[in-house]
Design a protein around this motif. Sequence first.
Motif, mmCIF file in Angstrom:
data_model
loop_
_atom_site.group_PDB
_atom_site.id
_atom_site.type_symbol
_atom_site.label_atom_id
_atom_site.label_comp_id
_atom_site.label_asym_id
_atom_site.label_seq_id
_atom_site.Cartn_x
_atom_site.Cartn_y
_atom_site.Cartn_z
ATOM 1 N N THR A 153 -18.699 4.748 -21.421
ATOM 2 C CA THR A 153 -18.967 6.287 -21.361
ATOM 3 C C THR A 153 -18.999 6.638 -20.043
ATOM 4 N N LEU A 154 -19.917 5.880 -19.117
ATOM 5 C CA LEU A 154 -20.066 6.564 -17.925
ATOM 6 C C LEU A 154 -19.132 6.123 -16.885
ATOM 7 N N ASN A 155 -18.674 4.904 -16.841
ATOM 8 C CA ASN A 155 -17.820 4.376 -15.817
ATOM 9 C C ASN A 155 -16.401 4.481 -16.043
ATOM 10 N N CYS A 156 -15.993 4.116 -16.973
ATOM 11 C CA CYS A 156 -14.567 3.861 -17.448
ATOM 12 C C CYS A 156 -14.033 5.465 -17.806
ATOM 13 N N THR A 157 -14.652 6.097 -18.707
ATOM 14 C CA THR A 157 -13.915 7.298 -19.267
ATOM 15 C C THR A 157 -14.715 8.632 -18.451
ATOM 16 N N GLY A 158 -15.975 8.412 -18.359
ATOM 17 C CA GLY A 158 -16.847 9.411 -17.596
ATOM 18 C C GLY A 158 -16.763 9.482 -16.119
ATOM 19 N N ARG A 159 -16.082 8.593 -15.655
ATOM 20 C CA ARG A 159 -16.099 8.650 -14.216
ATOM 21 C C ARG A 159 -17.357 8.901 -13.388
ATOM 22 N N LEU A 160 -18.277 8.262 -13.823
ATOM 23 C CA LEU A 160 -19.630 8.460 -13.055
ATOM 24 C C LEU A 160 -19.588 8.477 -11.442
ATOM 25 N N LYS A 161 -20.351 9.220 -10.892
ATOM 26 C CA LYS A 161 -20.436 8.974 -9.347
ATOM 27 C C LYS A 161 -21.890 9.146 -8.912
ATOM 28 N N ALA A 162 -22.401 8.499 -8.038
ATOM 29 C CA ALA A 162 -23.472 8.759 -7.560
ATOM 30 C C ALA A 162 -23.920 10.167 -7.130
ATOM 31 N N GLY A 163 -24.959 10.593 -7.571
ATOM 32 C CA GLY A 163 -25.609 12.081 -7.369
ATOM 33 C C GLY A 163 -25.488 12.776 -8.802
ATOM 34 N N ASP A 164 -24.549 12.174 -9.578
ATOM 35 C CA ASP A 164 -24.270 13.101 -10.746
ATOM 36 C C ASP A 164 -25.623 13.036 -11.669
ATOM 37 N N LEU A 165 -25.630 14.030 -12.631
ATOM 38 C CA LEU A 165 -26.687 14.159 -13.662
ATOM 39 C C LEU A 165 -26.156 13.730 -15.005
ATOM 40 N N VAL A 166 -26.937 12.876 -15.656
ATOM 41 C CA VAL A 166 -26.575 12.331 -16.932
ATOM 42 C C VAL A 166 -27.660 12.625 -17.830
ATOM 43 N N VAL A 167 -27.170 13.123 -19.002
ATOM 44 C CA VAL A 167 -28.271 13.304 -20.135
ATOM 45 C C VAL A 167 -27.967 12.172 -21.154
ATOM 46 N N VAL A 168 -29.039 11.736 -21.600
ATOM 47 C CA VAL A 168 -29.094 10.377 -22.686
ATOM 48 C C VAL A 168 -30.027 11.058 -23.676
ATOM 49 N N GLN A 169 -29.469 10.786 -24.971
ATOM 50 C CA GLN A 169 -30.157 11.504 -26.235
ATOM 51 C C GLN A 169 -31.159 10.138 -26.663
ATOM 52 N N GLY A 170 -32.106 10.345 -26.868
ATOM 53 C CA GLY A 170 -33.009 9.468 -27.691
ATOM 54 C C GLY A 170 -33.219 8.131 -26.696
ATOM 55 N N ALA A 232 -25.153 19.522 -16.806
ATOM 56 C CA ALA A 232 -25.209 18.023 -16.329
ATOM 57 C C ALA A 232 -23.781 17.825 -16.217
ATOM 58 N N ASP A 233 -23.501 16.619 -15.738
ATOM 59 C CA ASP A 233 -21.933 16.260 -15.383
ATOM 60 C C ASP A 233 -21.625 15.386 -16.501
ATOM 61 N N ILE A 234 -22.364 14.737 -17.294
ATOM 62 C CA ILE A 234 -22.087 13.782 -18.429
ATOM 63 C C ILE A 234 -23.270 13.853 -19.275
ATOM 64 N N VAL A 235 -22.807 14.010 -20.595
ATOM 65 C CA VAL A 235 -24.006 13.916 -21.632
ATOM 66 C C VAL A 235 -23.544 12.767 -22.501
ATOM 67 N N LYS A 249 -24.404 23.066 -24.553
ATOM 68 C CA LYS A 249 -25.006 24.168 -23.422
ATOM 69 C C LYS A 249 -25.427 23.407 -22.358
ATOM 70 N N ALA A 250 -25.653 22.018 -22.537
ATOM 71 C CA ALA A 250 -26.326 21.283 -21.321
ATOM 72 C C ALA A 250 -25.215 20.682 -20.278
ATOM 73 N N VAL A 251 -24.114 20.667 -20.876
ATOM 74 C CA VAL A 251 -22.948 19.962 -20.009
ATOM 75 C C VAL A 251 -22.525 21.085 -19.078
ATOM 76 N N ARG A 252 -22.214 20.903 -17.606
ATOM 77 C CA ARG A 252 -21.645 21.747 -16.920
ATOM 78 C C ARG A 252 -20.458 22.020 -17.254
ATOM 79 N N ILE A 253 -19.638 23.118 -16.479
ATOM 80 C CA ILE A 253 -18.328 23.613 -16.551
ATOM 81 C C ILE A 253 -17.470 22.630 -16.181
ATOM 82 N N GLY A 254 -16.483 21.992 -17.047
ATOM 83 C CA GLY A 254 -15.744 20.738 -16.584
ATOM 84 C C GLY A 254 -16.299 19.484 -16.847
ATOM 85 N N GLY A 255 -17.450 19.696 -17.415
ATOM 86 C CA GLY A 255 -18.222 18.309 -17.688
ATOM 87 C C GLY A 255 -17.839 17.380 -18.625
ATOM 88 N N PHE A 256 -18.292 16.414 -18.725
ATOM 89 C CA PHE A 256 -17.861 15.269 -19.709
ATOM 90 C C PHE A 256 -18.937 15.027 -20.900
#
Length: 340
Positions: A153-170, A232-235, A249-256
């Motif tokens: 989710t984060l690294n292969c598909t979501g293309r996570l970068k340093a400084g991104d904001l990630v929302v995790v549920q539960g 958020a960059d990634i939810v 609502k939480a994800v940024r424009i163009g976010g994942f």
Amino acid sequence: MATMKVWISDEPGYENLKIEERPIPSPGPGQVLLKMKAGSINYRDTIVVKNQYGAPTNRPIVPLSDGCGEVVEIGAGVTRVKVGDRVAPLFFQDWMSGPRKGEYVLTALGGGVDGCLAEYMCLNERGVSKVPAHLTDLEVATLPCAALTAWNTLNCTGRLKAGDLVVVQGTGGVSMFALQFARMAGARVVATSSSDDKLQRAKQLGATHLINYKTTPKWGSEVMKLTNGGGADIVVEVGGAGTMVESLKAVRIGGFIGVIGVLSGGMGEVPTASIMGKSAHIQGISVGNRDWFEDMCRAIETAQMQPVIGATFGFDQAKDAFAAMTSQTVIGKIVIDYSH
């Protein structure tokens, strides 16, 4: 002939799981025999034993996709591993690299084929991978499904970068791995939960913002406030129908938004206008391939990361482990110690 114990699911419901004796298999050419040391339970395992899983499931089936085993015998031509190696079986036995194909679901452990809730397993050598040396057997058993799903989710598909904001549920297995992987990459994390105690555990693991969704049900708007309207960059979406509106609502424009689970329901209205308004990228995540698993293991070893284990049961207590999973009260992973 030497025998082993296996748990099987024949009738729907974890309460109907039963132990039976089977011969210990012998590895043929290209196969390895594993003496299993530990297993772990995912939400997916609970719906398999309820006979509510959408993918093909054989009956009777040995449950569990996740485990840790020691190679005790190898067949002719095996080169990937040797006797004495500690390995994890892969969730999809045939998905080695590249994008997922439909036929891979037929080789999913604990669904398409027998899984890890057995004292021994015989698998093709390509369906196992070596694991980080610093982890215990119980910790290794948490990696094949929940950890790889979060990594994908984060690294292969979501293309996570340093400084991104990630929302995790539960605070379940996937969410805790996502929190840890995000922090490893230098990202910030918003954790949501219905429990302040669970949120404090998330804070200990590095969550930078905490939201109790019982006291703040419009948590998507709260994420926007925390980010001064950026989002958020990634939810990491594990809730499903009941949480998708807030995720949008939480994800940024163009976010994942990586769609992983259906804990709050599998069917709901499609908020088409919100998807368009956010230009959001939404993708279903289905664990991952062997290349990604081995990349993840290298990262875990480099960072000396340790999975979060919330409850441990013995092999004969498998029904209790399933009950604990169904209760959704455990932080992190529920594991089964085959030595007890």
